[in-house]
Design a protein around this motif. Structure first.
Motif, PDB file in Angstrom:
ATOM      1  N   MET A  24       0.831  -1.207   0.000  1.00  0.00           N
ATOM      2  CA  MET A  24       0.000   0.000   0.000  1.00  0.00           C
ATOM      3  C   MET A  24       0.864   1.255   0.000  1.00  0.00           C
ATOM      4  N   LEU A  25       1.895   1.268   0.834  1.00  0.00           N
ATOM      5  CA  LEU A  25       2.760   2.434   0.915  1.00  0.00           C
ATOM      6  C   LEU A  25       3.548   2.628  -0.372  1.00  0.00           C
ATOM      7  N   ALA A  26       4.112   1.545  -0.879  1.00  0.00           N
ATOM      8  CA  ALA A  26       4.911   1.645  -2.094  1.00  0.00           C
ATOM      9  C   ALA A  26       4.048   1.966  -3.307  1.00  0.00           C
ATOM     10  N   GLY A  27       2.801   1.528  -3.284  1.00  0.00           N
ATOM     11  CA  GLY A  27       1.904   1.783  -4.394  1.00  0.00           C
ATOM     12  C   GLY A  27       1.261   3.153  -4.357  1.00  0.00           C
ATOM     13  N   ASN A  28       1.660   3.962  -3.389  1.00  0.00           N
ATOM     14  CA  ASN A  28       1.122   5.321  -3.256  1.00  0.00           C
ATOM     15  C   ASN A  28      -0.388   5.331  -3.107  1.00  0.00           C
ATOM     16  N   GLU A  29      -0.929   4.353  -2.385  1.00  0.00           N
ATOM     17  CA  GLU A  29      -2.371   4.353  -2.154  1.00  0.00           C
ATOM     18  C   GLU A  29      -2.781   5.514  -1.252  1.00  0.00           C
ATOM     19  N   PHE A  30      -1.840   6.000  -0.453  1.00  0.00           N
ATOM     20  CA  PHE A  30      -2.084   7.143   0.427  1.00  0.00           C
ATOM     21  C   PHE A  30      -0.936   8.140   0.259  1.00  0.00           C
ATOM     22  N   PRO A  31      -0.836   8.749  -0.913  1.00  0.00           N
ATOM     23  CA  PRO A  31       0.300   9.644  -1.145  1.00  0.00           C
ATOM     24  C   PRO A  31       0.197  10.914  -0.317  1.00  0.00           C
ATOM     25  N   PRO A  32       1.351  11.480   0.062  1.00  0.00           N
ATOM     26  CA  PRO A  32       1.321  12.771   0.768  1.00  0.00           C
ATOM     27  C   PRO A  32       0.873  13.866  -0.189  1.00  0.00           C
ATOM     28  N   GLU A  33       0.471  14.976   0.371  1.00  0.00           N
ATOM     29  CA  GLU A  33       0.047  16.095  -0.468  1.00  0.00           C
ATOM     30  C   GLU A  33       1.193  16.511  -1.386  1.00  0.00           C
ATOM     31  N   GLY A  34       0.841  16.943  -2.559  1.00  0.00           N
ATOM     32  CA  GLY A  34       1.833  17.376  -3.518  1.00  0.00           C
ATOM     33  C   GLY A  34       2.408  18.734  -3.173  1.00  0.00           C
ATOM     34  N   GLN A  35       3.466  19.069  -3.884  1.00  0.00           N
ATOM     35  CA  GLN A  35       4.139  20.343  -3.659  1.00  0.00           C
ATOM     36  C   GLN A  35       3.196  21.524  -3.838  1.00  0.00           C
ATOM     37  N   GLU A  36       2.327  21.447  -4.825  1.00  0.00           N
ATOM     38  CA  GLU A  36       1.445  22.574  -5.123  1.00  0.00           C
ATOM     39  C   GLU A  36       0.492  22.866  -3.963  1.00  0.00           C
ATOM     40  N   VAL A  37      -0.035  21.801  -3.366  1.00  0.00           N
ATOM     41  CA  VAL A  37      -0.976  21.971  -2.253  1.00  0.00           C
ATOM     42  C   VAL A  37      -0.258  22.580  -1.054  1.00  0.00           C
ATOM     43  N   LEU A  38       0.920  22.065  -0.755  1.00  0.00           N
ATOM     44  CA  LEU A  38       1.689  22.576   0.378  1.00  0.00           C
ATOM     45  C   LEU A  38       2.104  24.027   0.151  1.00  0.00           C
ATOM     46  N   LEU A  39       2.573  24.317  -1.044  1.00  0.00           N
ATOM     47  CA  LEU A  39       2.971  25.691  -1.359  1.00  0.00           C
ATOM     48  C   LEU A  39       1.774  26.641  -1.289  1.00  0.00           C
ATOM     49  N   SER A  40       0.625  26.200  -1.772  1.00  0.00           N
ATOM     50  CA  SER A  40      -0.589  27.026  -1.703  1.00  0.00           C
ATOM     51  C   SER A  40      -0.985  27.307  -0.253  1.00  0.00           C
ATOM     52  N   ALA A  41      -0.819  26.312   0.601  1.00  0.00           N
ATOM     53  CA  ALA A  41      -1.153  26.505   2.019  1.00  0.00           C
ATOM     54  C   ALA A  41      -0.251  27.562   2.644  1.00  0.00           C
ATOM     55  N   PHE A  42       1.045  27.491   2.360  1.00  0.00           N
ATOM     56  CA  PHE A  42       1.955  28.504   2.899  1.00  0.00           C
ATOM     57  C   PHE A  42       1.640  29.882   2.334  1.00  0.00           C
ATOM     58  N   LYS A  43       1.333  29.954   1.060  1.00  0.00           N
ATOM     59  CA  LYS A  43       1.024  31.257   0.450  1.00  0.00           C
ATOM     60  C   LYS A  43      -0.246  31.857   1.032  1.00  0.00           C
ATOM     61  N   ALA A  44      -1.196  31.015   1.407  1.00  0.00           N
ATOM     62  CA  ALA A  44      -2.423  31.516   2.040  1.00  0.00           C
ATOM     63  C   ALA A  44      -2.112  32.123   3.403  1.00  0.00           C
ATOM     64  N   ILE A  45      -1.154  31.581   4.088  1.00  0.00           N
ATOM     65  CA  ILE A  45      -0.745  32.099   5.401  1.00  0.00           C
ATOM     66  C   ILE A  45       0.064  33.379   5.237  1.00  0.00           C
ATOM     67  N   ASP A  46       0.867  33.441   4.178  1.00  0.00           N
ATOM     68  CA  ASP A  46       1.737  34.589   3.915  1.00  0.00           C
ATOM     69  C   ASP A  46       0.960  35.644   3.142  1.00  0.00           C
ATOM     70  N   GLU A  47       0.099  36.363   3.846  1.00  0.00           N
ATOM     71  CA  GLU A  47      -0.784  37.348   3.209  1.00  0.00           C
ATOM     72  C   GLU A  47      -0.033  38.508   2.561  1.00  0.00           C
ATOM     73  N   GLU A  48       1.173  38.814   3.058  1.00  0.00           N
ATOM     74  CA  GLU A  48       1.950  39.921   2.496  1.00  0.00           C
ATOM     75  C   GLU A  48       2.898  39.470   1.391  1.00  0.00           C
TER      76      GLU A  48
END
Length: 126
Positions: A24-48
């Protein structure tokens, strides 16, 4: 059923459980969030749009909002993410580091899965 076959009353052996978990782990059945999602989350926090987030601010968010981080989770995150000299998280750098670590972990899990499958096949055959 994939772990125990058709007999739902049967207990799952540790070997079968480990092999299935590794697959399951090797098959990416539960992959971590992608770079875009993580970067978007940080940008939402960084209002300036400064390109960084102050550690004290992210600590407050991660411990008081949503599903709070446990102290050891927060410590592990900050150890990887924060710039010690400025006490800031330069999130684009962190996201790139995170993505590289995810790729390295996935490769390690694939290798472990192959080894686990070989062990399992040997135990089931013998």
């Amino acid at each position: 059923p994939a772990l125990i076959g058709d007999d739902v009353e049967q207990l799952v052996s540790p070997e079968r459980f480990e092999a299935r978990l590794m697959a399951m782990l090797a098959g990416n059945e539960f992959p971590p969030e992608g770079q875009e999602v993580l970067l978007s989350a940080f940008k939402a926090i960084d209002e300036e749009n400064k390109g960084f987030v102050e550690v004290d601010y992210i600590k407050e968010l991660l411990t008081k909002m949503g599903h709070p981080f446990k102290p050891r989770e927060l410590d592990a995150f900050l150890a990887a993410a924060k710039d010690a000299s400025s006490n800031r998280i330069f999130y684009e750098d962190f996201v790139m580091l995170y993505a590289g670590q995810v790729d390295a972990n996935a490769a390690a899990w694939r290798g472990h899965r192959l080894h686990s499958e070989e062990l399992l096949e040997g135990k089931l055959a013998g």
